[in-house]
Write a protein that holds these residues in place. Structure first.
Motif, PDB file in Angstrom:
ATOM      1  N   LEU A  93     -54.059  53.180  37.210  1.00 13.37           N
ATOM      2  CA  LEU A  93     -53.447  52.637  35.999  1.00 13.37           C
ATOM      3  C   LEU A  93     -51.931  52.825  36.013  1.00 13.37           C
ATOM      4  CD1 LEU A  93     -56.076  53.821  33.361  1.00 13.37           C
ATOM      5  CD2 LEU A  93     -55.675  51.471  34.142  1.00 13.37           C
ATOM      6  N   THR A  94     -51.477  53.947  36.531  1.00  8.53           N
ATOM      7  CA  THR A  94     -50.042  54.209  36.640  1.00  8.53           C
ATOM      8  C   THR A  94     -49.386  53.206  37.587  1.00  8.53           C
ATOM      9  OG1 THR A  94     -50.413  56.547  36.211  1.00  8.53           O
ATOM     10  CG2 THR A  94     -48.313  55.959  37.222  1.00  8.53           C
ATOM     11  N   ALA A  95     -50.015  52.966  38.727  1.00 12.37           N
ATOM     12  CA  ALA A  95     -49.474  51.992  39.685  1.00 12.37           C
ATOM     13  C   ALA A  95     -49.436  50.596  39.073  1.00 12.37           C
ATOM     14  CB  ALA A  95     -50.304  52.000  40.972  1.00 12.37           C
ATOM     15  N   THR A 149     -65.534  65.508  38.200  1.00  9.74           N
ATOM     16  CA  THR A 149     -65.283  64.457  37.211  1.00  9.74           C
ATOM     17  C   THR A 149     -63.781  64.275  37.000  1.00  9.74           C
ATOM     18  OG1 THR A 149     -67.368  65.032  36.144  1.00  9.74           O
ATOM     19  CG2 THR A 149     -65.858  63.637  34.900  1.00  9.74           C
ATOM     20  N   TRP A 150     -63.029  65.369  36.930  1.00 10.74           N
ATOM     21  CA  TRP A 150     -61.573  65.254  36.791  1.00 10.74           C
ATOM     22  C   TRP A 150     -60.972  64.527  37.991  1.00 10.74           C
ATOM     23  CZ3 TRP A 150     -59.240  65.107  32.531  1.00 10.74           C
ATOM     24  CH2 TRP A 150     -59.563  65.947  31.466  1.00 10.74           C
ATOM     25  N   LYS A 151     -61.574  64.695  39.180  1.00  7.01           N
ATOM     26  CA  LYS A 151     -61.077  63.975  40.363  1.00  7.01           C
ATOM     27  C   LYS A 151     -61.208  62.472  40.160  1.00  7.01           C
ATOM     28  CE  LYS A 151     -61.526  63.385  45.279  1.00  7.01           C
ATOM     29  NZ  LYS A 151     -62.457  63.142  46.308  1.00  7.01           N
ATOM     30  N   VAL A 152     -62.333  62.034  39.607  1.00  9.63           N
ATOM     31  CA  VAL A 152     -62.544  60.616  39.320  1.00  9.63           C
ATOM     32  C   VAL A 152     -61.505  60.128  38.312  1.00  9.63           C
ATOM     33  CG1 VAL A 152     -64.148  58.954  38.287  1.00  9.63           C
ATOM     34  CG2 VAL A 152     -64.996  60.673  39.891  1.00  9.63           C
ATOM     35  N   VAL A 153     -61.309  60.913  37.250  1.00 10.17           N
ATOM     36  CA  VAL A 153     -60.338  60.545  36.215  1.00 10.17           C
ATOM     37  C   VAL A 153     -58.936  60.469  36.821  1.00 10.17           C
ATOM     38  CG1 VAL A 153     -59.245  61.303  34.060  1.00 10.17           C
ATOM     39  CG2 VAL A 153     -61.734  61.438  34.323  1.00 10.17           C
ATOM     40  N   ASP A 154     -58.573  61.439  37.656  1.00 11.11           N
ATOM     41  CA  ASP A 154     -57.262  61.464  38.294  1.00 11.11           C
ATOM     42  C   ASP A 154     -57.032  60.202  39.128  1.00 11.11           C
ATOM     43  OD1 ASP A 154     -54.758  62.798  39.118  1.00 11.11           O
ATOM     44  OD2 ASP A 154     -55.746  62.977  41.076  1.00 11.11           O
ATOM     45  N   ALA A 155     -58.034  59.792  39.891  1.00 11.23           N
ATOM     46  CA  ALA A 155     -57.909  58.586  40.715  1.00 11.23           C
ATOM     47  C   ALA A 155     -57.701  57.351  39.841  1.00 11.23           C
ATOM     48  CB  ALA A 155     -59.146  58.416  41.596  1.00 11.23           C
ATOM     49  N   GLU A 156     -58.416  57.282  38.723  1.00 10.46           N
ATOM     50  CA  GLU A 156     -58.267  56.131  37.827  1.00 10.46           C
ATOM     51  C   GLU A 156     -56.895  56.129  37.148  1.00 10.46           C
ATOM     52  OE1 GLU A 156     -60.303  53.411  37.608  1.00 10.46           O
ATOM     53  OE2 GLU A 156     -61.183  54.456  39.328  1.00 10.46           O
ATOM     54  N   VAL A 157     -56.410  57.295  36.758  1.00  6.25           N
ATOM     55  CA  VAL A 157     -55.078  57.390  36.150  1.00  6.25           C
ATOM     56  C   VAL A 157     -54.019  56.936  37.152  1.00  6.25           C
ATOM     57  CG1 VAL A 157     -53.328  59.001  35.276  1.00  6.25           C
ATOM     58  CG2 VAL A 157     -55.667  59.112  34.416  1.00  6.25           C
ATOM     59  N   LYS A 158     -54.167  57.305  38.412  1.00  9.75           N
ATOM     60  CA  LYS A 158     -53.209  56.867  39.436  1.00  9.75           C
ATOM     61  C   LYS A 158     -53.218  55.350  39.579  1.00  9.75           C
ATOM     62  CE  LYS A 158     -52.980  61.150  41.969  1.00  9.75           C
ATOM     63  NZ  LYS A 158     -53.447  61.957  43.063  1.00  9.75           N
ATOM     64  N   TRP A 173     -44.365  53.941  44.301  1.00  9.59           N
ATOM     65  CA  TRP A 173     -44.875  52.604  43.984  1.00  9.59           C
ATOM     66  C   TRP A 173     -44.144  51.574  44.838  1.00  9.59           C
ATOM     67  CZ3 TRP A 173     -42.812  55.234  39.381  1.00  9.59           C
ATOM     68  CH2 TRP A 173     -43.765  56.012  38.735  1.00  9.59           C
ATOM     69  N   PRO A 174     -44.431  51.519  46.134  1.00 10.60           N
ATOM     70  CA  PRO A 174     -43.643  50.666  47.031  1.00 10.60           C
ATOM     71  C   PRO A 174     -43.681  49.173  46.711  1.00 10.60           C
ATOM     72  CG  PRO A 174     -45.589  51.548  48.146  1.00 10.60           C
ATOM     73  CD  PRO A 174     -45.503  52.223  46.821  1.00 10.60           C
ATOM     74  N   GLU A 232     -49.320  41.428  36.311  1.00 11.54           N
ATOM     75  CA  GLU A 232     -50.691  41.929  36.276  1.00 11.54           C
ATOM     76  C   GLU A 232     -50.810  42.818  35.055  1.00 11.54           C
ATOM     77  OE1 GLU A 232     -52.077  42.131  40.853  1.00 11.54           O
ATOM     78  OE2 GLU A 232     -50.633  43.669  40.255  1.00 11.54           O
ATOM     79  N   LEU A 233     -51.734  42.450  34.157  1.00 12.89           N
ATOM     80  CA  LEU A 233     -51.856  43.168  32.897  1.00 12.89           C
ATOM     81  C   LEU A 233     -53.277  43.010  32.380  1.00 12.89           C
ATOM     82  CD1 LEU A 233     -50.056  44.677  30.790  1.00 12.89           C
ATOM     83  CD2 LEU A 233     -49.723  42.480  29.691  1.00 12.89           C
ATOM     84  N   CYS A 234     -53.846  44.092  31.882  1.00 17.41           N
ATOM     85  CA  CYS A 234     -55.180  44.065  31.250  1.00 17.41           C
ATOM     86  C   CYS A 234     -56.242  43.475  32.163  1.00 17.41           C
ATOM     87  CB  CYS A 234     -55.139  43.320  29.927  1.00 17.41           C
ATOM     88  SG  CYS A 234     -54.005  44.017  28.720  1.00 17.41           S
ATOM     89  N   GLY A 235     -56.094  43.652  33.468  1.00 20.15           N
ATOM     90  CA  GLY A 235     -57.085  43.166  34.419  1.00 20.15           C
ATOM     91  C   GLY A 235     -56.910  41.720  34.838  1.00 20.15           C
ATOM     92  N   GLY A 236     -55.934  41.017  34.292  1.00 20.05           N
ATOM     93  CA  GLY A 236     -55.691  39.621  34.648  1.00 20.05           C
ATOM     94  C   GLY A 236     -54.363  39.476  35.356  1.00 20.05           C
ATOM     95  N   THR A 237     -54.075  38.260  35.839  1.00 23.21           N
ATOM     96  CA  THR A 237     -52.807  38.002  36.514  1.00 23.21           C
ATOM     97  C   THR A 237     -52.221  36.686  36.031  1.00 23.21           C
ATOM     98  OG1 THR A 237     -53.906  36.890  38.355  1.00 23.21           O
ATOM     99  CG2 THR A 237     -53.452  39.237  38.622  1.00 23.21           C
ATOM    100  N   ALA A 238     -50.911  36.619  36.036  1.00 21.69           N
ATOM    101  CA  ALA A 238     -50.211  35.376  35.704  1.00 21.69           C
ATOM    102  C   ALA A 238     -49.023  35.247  36.635  1.00 21.69           C
ATOM    103  CB  ALA A 238     -49.749  35.395  34.252  1.00 21.69           C
ATOM    104  N   GLU A 239     -48.757  34.028  37.060  1.00 28.71           N
ATOM    105  CA  GLU A 239     -47.606  33.771  37.915  1.00 28.71           C
ATOM    106  C   GLU A 239     -46.528  33.106  37.076  1.00 28.71           C
ATOM    107  OE1 GLU A 239     -46.272  31.701  42.105  1.00 28.71           O
ATOM    108  OE2 GLU A 239     -48.268  31.292  41.319  1.00 28.71           O
ATOM    109  N   LEU A 240     -45.320  33.621  37.213  1.00 25.19           N
ATOM    110  CA  LEU A 240     -44.163  33.050  36.542  1.00 25.19           C
ATOM    111  C   LEU A 240     -43.401  32.231  37.570  1.00 25.19           C
ATOM    112  CD1 LEU A 240     -42.900  36.301  34.785  1.00 25.19           C
ATOM    113  CD2 LEU A 240     -44.526  34.628  33.904  1.00 25.19           C
ATOM    114  N   SER A 241     -42.976  31.026  37.204  1.00 25.87           N
ATOM    115  CA  SER A 241     -42.231  30.205  38.151  1.00 25.87           C
ATOM    116  C   SER A 241     -41.211  29.352  37.407  1.00 25.87           C
ATOM    117  CB  SER A 241     -43.177  29.306  38.955  1.00 25.87           C
ATOM    118  OG  SER A 241     -43.922  28.488  38.089  1.00 25.87           O
TER     119      SER A 241
END
Length: 178
Positions: free
Chosen positions: A67-69, A56-65, A100-101, A118-127
């Motif tokens: 979110l960090t990215a 379970t911690w492995k799953v959490v670790d993958a999700e944290v990575k 974070w390439p 990219e924020l809160c699961g959505g995306t916006a383009e600035l132009s």
């Protein structure tokens, strides 16, 4: 910039929150793996139980990575440099670029190119608006709602447009009701 150290009380609260969040997930994962009811998780062999928790911690670790990215990419979209991200993470500029390439878009850092937030699961383009030279945004929230700067809104800076786009994305997050 905020110091990255936390107090002992904050660390204790963090540990408690993580364990409180982990237990239901560990129980559910163990129940699916064994076919046993969740309430009987602790009745099994201690090695099996602890291996379930480790999985379970492995799953959490993958999700944290992930979110960090996403946080690094969002910081880069707002104009943060690899040097700044590295300082916050406690690594070098080169280390941040390797970790974070895609977080910093070199053309976006010039301020003249369009960029993606990219924020809160959505995306916006600035132009840049060619007629006024100001900045606009268009986006789609995680809940599927599309939005854009209204017809009269053109922002003086890219950061101001990003802030308005970010507010829209936060308002239209998929899990807003939770």
């Amino acid at each position: 910039m905020m110091p990255s150290e936390i107090t002992d009380a904050e660390l204790t609260a963090l540990h408690k929150s993580l364990l409180d969040a982990l237990n239901p997930l560990a129980s559910a994962m163990r129940a699916r793996a064994t076919g046993q009811p969740e309430e009987r998780m602790w009745d099994a062999d201690p090695i099996e139980v602890t291996l379930s928790i480790l999985a379970t911690w492995k799953v959490v670790d993958a999700e944290v990575k992930k979110l960090t990215a996403a946080a690094a990419k969002t910081a880069g979209a707002y104009g943060a440099s690899y040097e700044q991200m590295g300082a916050v993470w406690g690594i070098t500029r080169q280390g941040a670029r390797k970790k974070w390439p895609d977080a910093v878009n070199r053309s976006a850092t010039t301020g003249a190119e369009a960029s993606l937030v990219e924020l809160c699961g959505g995306t916006a383009e600035l132009s840049r608006d060619p007629s006024s030279g100001g900045w606009r945004w268009t986006g789609q929230g995680a809940d599927g709602t599309r939005g854009e700067a209204d017809g009269v809104s053109c922002y003086a800076t890219k950061e101001e447009a990003a802030a308005h786009a970010g507010a829209f994305l936060k308002e239209h997050a998929a899990d807003r009701g939770r």
